[in-house]
Design an enzyme around this catalytic site. Structure first.
Site, PDB file in Angstrom:
ATOM      1  CG  ASP A  87      31.563 -50.021   8.020  1.00  0.00           C
ATOM      2  OD1 ASP A  87      31.881 -48.890   7.602  1.00  0.00           O
ATOM      3  OD2 ASP A  87      32.122 -50.549   9.008  1.00  0.00           O
ATOM      4  CD  GLU A 152      34.987 -45.428  10.966  1.00  0.00           C
ATOM      5  OE1 GLU A 152      35.574 -44.587  11.652  1.00  0.00           O
ATOM      6  OE2 GLU A 152      33.910 -45.941  11.338  1.00  0.00           O
TER       7      GLU A 152
HETATM    8  N1  BES Z   1      31.897 -41.206  12.864  1.00  0.00           N
HETATM    9  C1  BES Z   1      32.672 -41.905  13.813  1.00  0.00           C
HETATM   10  C2  BES Z   1      33.833 -41.124  14.364  1.00  0.00           C
HETATM   11  C3  BES Z   1      33.454 -40.001  15.260  1.00  0.00           C
HETATM   12  C4  BES Z   1      32.589 -40.205  16.299  1.00  0.00           C
HETATM   13  C5  BES Z   1      33.995 -38.785  15.066  1.00  0.00           C
HETATM   14  C6  BES Z   1      32.252 -39.162  17.121  1.00  0.00           C
HETATM   15  C7  BES Z   1      33.658 -37.745  15.885  1.00  0.00           C
HETATM   16  C8  BES Z   1      32.782 -37.932  16.902  1.00  0.00           C
HETATM   17  C9  BES Z   1      33.211 -43.175  13.223  1.00  0.00           C
HETATM   18  O1  BES Z   1      32.397 -43.769  12.280  1.00  0.00           O
HETATM   19  C10 BES Z   1      33.378 -44.148  14.373  1.00  0.00           C
HETATM   20  O2  BES Z   1      32.470 -44.361  15.115  1.00  0.00           O
HETATM   21  N2  BES Z   1      34.548 -44.717  14.495  1.00  0.00           N
HETATM   22  C11 BES Z   1      34.807 -45.727  15.462  1.00  0.00           C
HETATM   23  C12 BES Z   1      36.134 -46.294  15.090  1.00  0.00           C
HETATM   24  C13 BES Z   1      36.527 -47.548  15.792  1.00  0.00           C
HETATM   25  C14 BES Z   1      35.498 -48.628  15.682  1.00  0.00           C
HETATM   26  C15 BES Z   1      37.853 -48.016  15.283  1.00  0.00           C
HETATM   27  C16 BES Z   1      34.830 -45.154  16.873  1.00  0.00           C
HETATM   28  O3  BES Z   1      35.276 -44.027  17.098  1.00  0.00           O
HETATM   29  O4  BES Z   1      34.371 -45.873  17.775  1.00  0.00           O
HETATM   30 ZN    ZN Z   2      30.678 -44.770  13.914  1.00  0.00          ZN
END
Ligand code: BES
Ligand code: ZN
Length: 461
Positions: A87, A152
């Site tokens: 997603d 996610e």
């Molecule tokens: N890929 C990201 C996580 C991430 C972002 C890791 C920057 C390291 C650096 C992941 O897909 C993401 O964006 N997760 C969301 C989770 C939330 C919606 C619960 C986030 O961190 O905002």
């Molecule tokens: Zn993300």
């Protein structure tokens, strides 16, 4: 590995074309208008696994489907569970994209599209490396399980229950995730810490309709004024969260870890320049890296009320709202934060306003141990794939399920990031550097061999 390397070289164009196919599917999990697209992306991923003759399932949840696949059993060999997500975040604002978000476009060695790096491109590196092994060697040196979800970006609401109910099926020696970044171009990194998150929507209701601000202002409580006061109260000028008890459980950085951060070749000036700002503020006594990776914070993610069209309108709006979130660090508990926040905000509500605080999603922060044979195997594989040894970093983003893997499966996660800080994740013109896509596939192919040399957790004890 010669044959595999050759296979990877010969299939570069095909891998890129396949990534483009997946990127053309607008699988925006937050937007119910894209429900069918999200499902199409799940099926696309499942078809990849079916094409490789893996035992494949598309599992329904109350939200978006989970794709699960398993390679043929290699008895006695360790098992890696690859997690990723198909997603993506909403692409808006559309007018700021140079090429449309769901029409993947190559420019300057990069592939531009929503989801290019987060996480379709990074996730696909592991699929392609498994394919390379199966098509050249006929089998993998270890067991690989894939768990690819579609929620996610909206907090993984249905994943924990699936993992809880399928512990045996998902049992493994380590989890592998590529959904993070390198420290910089040509500086591959293993991330050993992520921040957690607690996300909210705050709704304030005032009068039962919009009013003339001249006739009613000063006597009737304006929900936009109150919202501004409440939001401002969340952080002080130094960036300290003001919710009572918020810092009680925060694990402070050790001197040793601060020193490790300092030793990384990271330039504050360069960083600010890349983001396009002239200066920074933040918690007193902490560096930019410390603030981003290991300190909790609060950010408004959306804010609305009143008139926003052309010209002026003297209105006292009936309602106001905001979306905001805290980034958390170990050992903060999202539930406890929510309870204190609720009480804190309730205490600020004046007469004439009704408040509703919706708790959207939450996940704790994580730190995984660096001292494990799987971690060393991953570092080796990255060195082989990228031609340079990785650095060990923390990051400020969140991947909710990482904590669950530790708690329910009892395993550590290897966060092997192929992205770059300026890949524009969650923002217009998201991209993935294609050289990193291919280096990531190669590192992943070597990872299966390195992990096979480590053996299983059972064999090691
Ligand atoms: N890929 C990201 C996580 C991430 C972002 C890791 C920057 C390291 C650096 C992941 O897909 C993401 O964006 N997760 C969301 C989770 C939330 C919606 C619960 C986030 O961190 O905002
Ligand atoms: Zn993300």
């Amino acid at each position: 590995m010669n044959q595999i390397d050759t296979y990877l070289d010969e299939h570069r164009d095909r891998f890129e074309d396949e990534l483009c196919e997946l990127l053309r599917i607008p699988s925006v999990s937050a937007d119910s208008a894209h429900r069918d697209d999200v499902r199409r992306a799940a099926e696309w991923v499942a078809d990849q696994f079916r094409g490789m003759k893996l035992a494949t399932e598309v599992i329904e949840t109350a939200g978006h489907p989970i794709v699960y696949a398993q390679s043929p059993a290699v008895p006695g060999a360790p098992t890696a569970l690859v997690y990723g997500h198909y997603d993506v975040q909403p692409p808006e604002p559309l007018d700021l994209w140079t090429s449309p978000p769901f029409e993947p476009t190559r420019r300057d060695g990069n592939l531009y599209a929503r989801g290019a790096t987060d996480d379709k491109g990074q996730m696909l590196t592991h699929v392609k490396s498994v394919q390379a092994w199966l098509e050249t060697e006929g089998s993998l040196p270890i067991n690989v399980k894939f768990l690819i979800e579609g929620e996610e970006e909206v907090g993984s609401a249905h994943l924990d229950a699936f993992i809880e109910a399928n512990r045996e099926k998902l049992s493994c020696d380590c989890v592998v995730i590529s959904d993070t970044c390198q420290l910089g171009p040509g500086r591959p990194a293993i991330t050993y810490g992520l921040r957690g998150i607690a996300y909210y929507e705050l709704r304030l209701q005032g009068p039962d309709r919009d009013l003339h601000s001249g006739s009613f202002g000063g006597a009737i409580t304006n929900p936009a004024n109150v919202l501004a006061r409440m939001i401002a109260a969340l952080l002080d000028e130094d960036g300290r969260v003001q919710v009572p008890g918020f810092y009680d459980d925060v694990v402070e950085l050790s001197d040793e870890e601060r020193e490790q951060f300092r030793a990384l070749d990271f330039s504050n000036v360069e960083f600010l320049k890349k983001v396009g700002v002239s200066g920074a503020v933040g918690e007193e006594g902490y560096t930019i890296l410390e603030r981003r990776w290991a300190r909790p914070t609060c950010d408004v993610n959306g804010l609305w009320s009143g008139y926003q069209g052309e010209g002026e309108k003297t209105v006292l709006p009936a309602s106001a709202g905001a979306k905001f979130s805290f980034r958390l660090v170990p050992n903060q508990c999202p539930q406890q934060v929510s309870d204190s926040l609720d009480a804190f905000l309730q205490g600020m509500i004046p007469p004439g306003i009704e408040m509703e605080l919706i708790r959207s999603h939450g996940a704790p922060g994580v730190v995984v141990p660096l001292d494990s044979p799987y971690m060393r195997a991953a570092a080796q594989a990255i060195e082989q794939g990228f031609g340079v040894a990785p650095v060990f970093i923390r990051e400020g983003g969140s991947i909710p399920v990482v904590n669950t893997f530790g708690e329910l499966l009892g395993v550590d996660t290897l966060l092997l990031g192929w992205g770059l800080d300026d890949d524009n994740t969650h923002s217009p013109n998201e991209k993935f550097h294609l050289a990193d896509f291919h280096r990531g596939i190669k590192a992943s192919a070597y990872l299966w061999r390195e992990l096979s040399r480590v053996g299983t957790a059972h064999q090691r004890t």
